[in-house]
Write a protein that holds these residues in place. Structure first.
Motif, PDB file in Angstrom:
ATOM      1  N   ALA A 102       0.925  -1.445   0.276  1.00 15.69           N
ATOM      2  CA  ALA A 102      -0.140   0.276   0.126  1.00 15.69           C
ATOM      3  C   ALA A 102       0.915   1.285   0.025  1.00 15.69           C
ATOM      4  N   HIS A 103       2.087   1.151   0.810  1.00 11.55           N
ATOM      5  CA  HIS A 103       2.689   2.102   0.982  1.00 11.55           C
ATOM      6  C   HIS A 103       3.442   2.927  -0.069  1.00 11.55           C
ATOM      7  N   VAL A 104       4.017   1.686  -1.048  1.00 13.51           N
ATOM      8  CA  VAL A 104       4.964   2.113  -2.093  1.00 13.51           C
ATOM      9  C   VAL A 104       3.301   2.633  -3.588  1.00 13.51           C
ATOM     10  N   ARG A 105       2.650   1.900  -3.525  1.00 11.45           N
ATOM     11  CA  ARG A 105       1.482   2.520  -4.299  1.00 11.45           C
ATOM     12  C   ARG A 105       1.371   3.941  -4.040  1.00 11.45           C
ATOM     13  N   GLU A 106       1.212   4.341  -3.119  1.00 15.88           N
ATOM     14  CA  GLU A 106       0.617   5.701  -2.494  1.00 15.88           C
ATOM     15  C   GLU A 106       1.508   6.395  -2.842  1.00 15.88           C
ATOM     16  N   VAL A 107       3.342   5.941  -2.972  1.00 19.92           N
ATOM     17  CA  VAL A 107       4.085   6.954  -2.934  1.00 19.92           C
ATOM     18  C   VAL A 107       4.720   7.376  -4.543  1.00 19.92           C
ATOM     19  N   PHE A 108       4.275   6.047  -4.905  1.00 19.03           N
ATOM     20  CA  PHE A 108       4.357   5.453  -6.299  1.00 19.03           C
ATOM     21  C   PHE A 108       3.811   6.881  -6.970  1.00 19.03           C
ATOM     22  N   ALA A 109       2.677   7.622  -6.836  1.00 17.45           N
ATOM     23  CA  ALA A 109       1.087   7.711  -7.379  1.00 17.45           C
ATOM     24  C   ALA A 109       1.533   9.831  -6.657  1.00 17.45           C
ATOM     25  N   GLN A 110       2.064  10.311  -6.144  1.00 18.73           N
ATOM     26  CA  GLN A 110       2.780  11.324  -5.519  1.00 18.73           C
ATOM     27  C   GLN A 110       2.676  12.597  -7.281  1.00 18.73           C
ATOM     28  N   PRO A 111       2.035  13.642  -6.804  1.00 14.46           N
ATOM     29  CA  PRO A 111       2.889  14.428  -8.529  1.00 14.46           C
ATOM     30  C   PRO A 111       4.181  14.310  -8.338  1.00 14.46           C
ATOM     31  N   GLY A 112       4.282  14.212  -9.101  1.00 13.12           N
ATOM     32  CA  GLY A 112       5.990  14.887  -9.856  1.00 13.12           C
ATOM     33  C   GLY A 112       6.430  13.134  -9.997  1.00 13.12           C
ATOM     34  N   ILE A 113       6.286  12.508  -9.270  1.00 15.88           N
ATOM     35  CA  ILE A 113       7.015  11.862  -9.427  1.00 15.88           C
ATOM     36  C   ILE A 113       8.061  11.015 -10.181  1.00 15.88           C
ATOM     37  N   LEU A 114       7.296  11.513 -11.698  1.00 10.21           N
ATOM     38  CA  LEU A 114       8.451  10.670 -13.556  1.00 10.21           C
ATOM     39  C   LEU A 114       9.763  11.953 -12.946  1.00 10.21           C
ATOM     40  N   GLN A 115       9.141  13.209 -12.818  1.00 10.62           N
ATOM     41  CA  GLN A 115      10.718  13.887 -12.887  1.00 10.62           C
ATOM     42  C   GLN A 115      11.613  13.478 -11.601  1.00 10.62           C
ATOM     43  N   ARG A 116      11.176  12.628 -10.628  1.00  9.67           N
ATOM     44  CA  ARG A 116      13.026  12.254 -10.203  1.00  9.67           C
ATOM     45  C   ARG A 116      13.816  11.718 -10.109  1.00  9.67           C
ATOM     46  N   ARG A 117      14.345  10.939  -9.579  1.00 10.30           N
ATOM     47  CA  ARG A 117      15.672   9.818  -9.935  1.00 10.30           C
ATOM     48  C   ARG A 117      15.486   9.346  -8.925  1.00 10.30           C
ATOM     49  N   PHE A 118      15.716   7.738  -9.259  1.00  8.92           N
ATOM     50  CA  PHE A 118      15.912   6.854  -7.356  1.00  8.92           C
ATOM     51  C   PHE A 118      17.250   6.269  -7.838  1.00  8.92           C
ATOM     52  N   LEU A 119      17.879   6.179  -6.628  1.00  8.95           N
ATOM     53  CA  LEU A 119      19.109   5.371  -6.397  1.00  8.95           C
ATOM     54  C   LEU A 119      18.752   4.451  -5.950  1.00  8.95           C
ATOM     55  N   LEU A 120      19.463   3.470  -7.042  1.00 12.81           N
ATOM     56  CA  LEU A 120      18.467   1.717  -6.392  1.00 12.81           C
ATOM     57  C   LEU A 120      20.490   0.678  -5.575  1.00 12.81           C
ATOM     58  N   PRO A 121      20.523   1.185  -4.164  1.00 13.47           N
ATOM     59  CA  PRO A 121      22.133   0.588  -4.413  1.00 13.47           C
ATOM     60  C   PRO A 121      21.505  -0.330  -4.754  1.00 13.47           C
ATOM     61  N   GLU A 122      20.755  -1.748  -4.599  1.00 15.79           N
ATOM     62  CA  GLU A 122      20.990  -3.227  -5.041  1.00 15.79           C
ATOM     63  C   GLU A 122      21.335  -3.244  -6.451  1.00 15.79           C
ATOM     64  N   ALA A 125      25.173   1.642  -7.520  1.00 12.82           N
ATOM     65  CA  ALA A 125      26.125   2.562  -6.129  1.00 12.82           C
ATOM     66  C   ALA A 125      25.827   3.848  -6.042  1.00 12.82           C
ATOM     67  N   ASP A 126      26.294   3.803  -7.876  1.00 12.17           N
ATOM     68  CA  ASP A 126      26.709   5.011  -7.961  1.00 12.17           C
ATOM     69  C   ASP A 126      26.422   5.938  -9.315  1.00 12.17           C
ATOM     70  N   ARG A 127      25.055   5.540  -9.435  1.00 14.08           N
ATOM     71  CA  ARG A 127      24.334   6.326 -10.888  1.00 14.08           C
ATOM     72  C   ARG A 127      22.583   6.429 -10.303  1.00 14.08           C
ATOM     73  N   ALA A 128      22.033   7.687 -10.499  1.00 15.06           N
ATOM     74  CA  ALA A 128      20.839   7.240  -9.803  1.00 15.06           C
ATOM     75  C   ALA A 128      19.774   6.979 -11.500  1.00 15.06           C
ATOM     76  N   PHE A 129      18.460   6.051 -11.305  1.00 19.39           N
ATOM     77  CA  PHE A 129      17.727   5.335 -12.599  1.00 19.39           C
ATOM     78  C   PHE A 129      16.956   6.897 -12.313  1.00 19.39           C
TER      79      PHE A 129
END
Length: 214
Positions: A102-122, A125-129
């Motif tokens: 439920a939490h991940v769906r809520e966060v992904f639905a936030q306005p502006g989510i598509l303009q963010r960059r995600f650091l996925l350390p798994e 570790a050295d670049r954001a997507f």
């Protein structure tokens, strides 16, 4: 188990009318919702069932899925710590999964989510997507993990054709080669195609047999 129903038919058509990024967010939400519906049927006695994920019982799979939701949620919020990604045994794996889903769906639905960059350390570790790429990773995982849970429970995971087409396009971009042989690799080496539908093709591309456990 049928993971969508007639009452949501209109909603399932909606992503096709949205921008590609917004459509991906909608498909991801649908894949997570489907997984949550399946997990809701898991009883304590089911937690010891084998799964298509080698050496993981259903309890292990649910703990992994929960940790992945928490990790992606943290990444979407700009957090860089590895802590949310760590798998830990949950006293109530079903409840923990439902809350994380439920939490991940809520966060992904936030306005502006598509303009963010995600650091996925798994993953790196050295670049954001870019958000679209990161959410695409998450989406594909939860199409496949819905199938994993369904198989473990002796059920069937079914998705809208457009959703599977979107997941298949991402699955075709997943790198192959020796990286899939390393310990902890997200996917096993691809299996020979068997001429089934899109879900079967996604599974074989990612090293899962649609006929599991055979």
């Amino acid at each position: 188990m049928h993971t969508n129903d007639g009452g949501r038919a209109g909603d399932l058509d909606a992503p096709a009318r949205q921008s590609p990024g917004a459509a991906l967010v909608a498909w991801d939400a649908e894949a997570v919702r489907a997984s949550a519906e399946l997990v809701a049927q898991v009883t304590p006695a089911d937690l010891a069932r084998p799964t298509p994920c080698a050496e993981w019982l259903l309890r292990d799979l649910l703990d992994h899925m929960t940790a992945q939701h928490r990790g992606f949620t943290a990444a979407a919020q700009g957090r860089t710590s590895l802590s949310p990604w760590r798998v830990r045994p949950e006293p109530d794996p079903v409840d923990a999964y439902q809350r994380a889903a439920a939490h991940v769906r809520e966060v992904f639905a936030q306005p502006g989510i598509l303009q963010r960059r995600f650091l996925l350390p798994e993953i790196a570790a050295d670049r954001a997507f870019p958000a679209v790429r990161a959410i695409g990773f998450h989406f594909l995982d939860y199409v496949v993990h819905s199938w994993d849970v369904a198989k473990a429970m002796g059920m069937t995971a079914e998705f809208a054709p457009d959703l599977l087409d979107a997941a298949l396009a991402i699955a075709k971009e997943v790198p192959g080669g020796s990286t899939r042989l390393t310990p902890g690799a997200a996917f096993a080496p691809a299996l020979p195609g068997r001429g089934g539908g899109p879900l079967d093709t996604i599974l074989t591309l990612l090293g899962r047999s649609p006929d599991w456990p055979h």
